[in-house]
Design a protein around this motif. Structure first.
Motif, mmCIF file in Angstrom:
data_model
loop_
_atom_site.group_PDB
_atom_site.id
_atom_site.type_symbol
_atom_site.label_atom_id
_atom_site.label_comp_id
_atom_site.label_asym_id
_atom_site.label_seq_id
_atom_site.Cartn_x
_atom_site.Cartn_y
_atom_site.Cartn_z
ATOM 1 N N UNK A 54 -6.528 1.874 -3.238
ATOM 2 C CA UNK A 54 -6.117 3.269 -3.161
ATOM 3 C C UNK A 54 -5.514 3.589 -1.802
ATOM 4 N N UNK A 55 -4.403 4.328 -1.820
ATOM 5 C CA UNK A 55 -3.734 4.752 -0.595
ATOM 6 C C UNK A 55 -3.584 6.270 -0.600
ATOM 7 N N UNK A 56 -3.811 6.872 0.540
ATOM 8 C CA UNK A 56 -3.467 8.280 0.683
ATOM 9 C C UNK A 56 -1.948 8.399 0.600
ATOM 10 N N UNK A 57 -1.413 9.240 -0.275
ATOM 11 C CA UNK A 57 0.044 9.292 -0.471
ATOM 12 C C UNK A 57 0.838 9.551 0.807
ATOM 13 N N UNK A 58 0.351 10.459 1.645
ATOM 14 C CA UNK A 58 1.082 10.740 2.890
ATOM 15 C C UNK A 58 1.055 9.531 3.821
ATOM 16 N N UNK A 59 -0.096 8.855 3.880
ATOM 17 C CA UNK A 59 -0.201 7.666 4.729
ATOM 18 C C UNK A 59 0.694 6.552 4.207
ATOM 19 N N UNK A 60 0.790 6.409 2.890
ATOM 20 C CA UNK A 60 1.631 5.370 2.312
ATOM 21 C C UNK A 60 3.099 5.620 2.645
ATOM 22 N N UNK A 61 3.553 6.861 2.496
ATOM 23 C CA UNK A 61 4.947 7.180 2.822
ATOM 24 C C UNK A 61 5.225 6.938 4.300
ATOM 25 N N UNK A 62 4.283 7.350 5.149
ATOM 26 C CA UNK A 62 4.458 7.148 6.587
ATOM 27 C C UNK A 62 4.433 5.661 6.936
ATOM 28 N N UNK A 63 3.523 4.922 6.287
ATOM 29 C CA UNK A 63 3.435 3.490 6.541
ATOM 30 C C UNK A 63 4.679 2.745 6.114
ATOM 31 N N UNK A 64 5.284 3.171 5.014
ATOM 32 C CA UNK A 64 6.530 2.557 4.549
ATOM 33 C C UNK A 64 7.625 2.745 5.584
ATOM 34 N N UNK A 65 7.709 3.950 6.124
ATOM 35 C CA UNK A 65 8.725 4.208 7.155
ATOM 36 C C UNK A 65 8.406 3.440 8.440
ATOM 37 N N UNK A 66 7.123 3.298 8.755
ATOM 38 C CA UNK A 66 6.756 2.569 9.973
ATOM 39 C C UNK A 66 7.153 1.105 9.888
#
Length: 338
Positions: A54-66
């Protein structure tokens, strides 16, 4: 069967969970950048793999950009390599399902990474975590990739990719998918924990001092290396003297990878040196090499719309390669499409 000639093509990816750290850079991104120009290169942020847990959606989007920012800051050029995030190209999931039907349960049961991640809780983890090696095979074979730069711990998954390709080719009597080769070379292809040299450096470790984050500033990078765990002995006269000294070996390997040299050359430069000499030298080298990347990453992260534009543009290029491969796969299997 005799394998046909495939266009030399590299594919690899990084999972966007927990932030980039030095192991991602030395074990993957630095090597990805170095392969630009040697053959066609396709690099991905494998966000579908991230959601096996499970991933927090905001963290996943931010992690993808990182991760994308890390690629770009390290020197990956979107004009020379294709860069995108996996979920933008639906062919990964589509081919992944077909490969779920090619791969055997016994093959999946042998995957050591699943056993390590699931531990004693295997009955409660997601089906995606169990089956994700077949999605990884789809990631690679969707582009008929011939080479995959990986760390030693991912070699088993590339071997599974070869097994899936070979079984598909055999079952349908056609030489369609290449038998991809893993590319494992250079020092520090597996960077270890700065507090325990027997454990891999991880984004999810208990202490931030265990790892170098790619967004760490120069002072933090230097501090972490100076405080890295070592033993009481100075550096040996030869590399053979590091065999039973995991923390020492790790720091020498990191130095070699950052300096584009070999562990043997590092030992020759610092024979018998104490840690009061070597660790500050390593810290200075790391700051010189990594601080500019962390600064550029921060600059990219300040403009998420530009990162999204680059990823979308890369996905268009990736889709142009993937779609004919996927269509031909459907034809071979006998699945009707419009």
């Amino acid at each position: 069967m005799t394998q046909p000639t495939f266009t030399p093509r590299v594919f690899s990816g990084i999972k966007p969970s927990g932030g980039l750290q030095l192991g991602n850079y030395l074990g993957a991104i630095k090597r990805f950048v170095g392969m630009q120009g040697t053959m066609e290169t396709i690099y991905c942020v494998v966000d579908l793999h991230a959601i096996t847990v499970w991933q927090d959606p905001k963290d996943l989007a931010n992690g993808t950009r990182e991760v994308a920012a890390g690629y770009l800051a390290a020197g990956l050029d979107p004009a020379k390599s294709i860069l995108f995030n996996q979920s933008r190209v639906s062919g990964h999931a589509e081919l992944g399902w077909i490969f779920n039907c090619v791969a055997r349960v016994g093959w999946m049961n042998r995957m050591t990474q699943f056993k390590d991640k699931a531990g004693s809780n295997a009955e409660k983890v997601s089906l995606g975590l169990y089956a994700y090696p077949s999605l990884m095979a789809a990631d690679i074979l969707l582009y008929h990739a011939t080479h995959v730069p990986v760390g030693e711990d991912q070699k088993q998954h590339v071997e599974l990719t070869r097994d899936i390709a070979a079984k598909f080719n055999h079952d349908y009597g056609i030489d369609f998918f290449p038998l991809t080769e893993p590319v494992i070379d250079g020092p520090a292809t597996r960077v270890m924990n700065l507090r325990d040299g027997t454990k891999k450096m991880s984004k999810s470790g208990d202490s931030d001092m265990e790892r170098i984050n790619m967004l760490d500033d120069a002072d933090t990078i230097a501090k972490k290396f100076k405080k890295a765990k070592t033993d009481a002995e100075p550096l040996p006269e030869t590399v053979e003297g590091l065999k039973t000294r995991p923390e020492a070996r790790n720091l020498v390997d990191i130095y070699a990878a950052l300096d584009d040299t070999t562990p043997e050359a590092v030992i020759a430069q610092y024979p018998g040196a104490g840690w009061g000499t070597f660790k500050p030298a390593l810290a200075d080298l790391a700051v010189a090499k990594l601080a500019p990347i962390s600064q550029d990453m921060a600059r990219f992260m300040a403009d998420p719309a530009e990162i999204d534009r680059i990823l979308a543009q890369g996905a268009d290029k990736a889709r142009a390669i993937a779609q004919p491969v996927l269509q031909r796969t459907y034809d071979i299997v006998g699945l009707l499409r419009g």
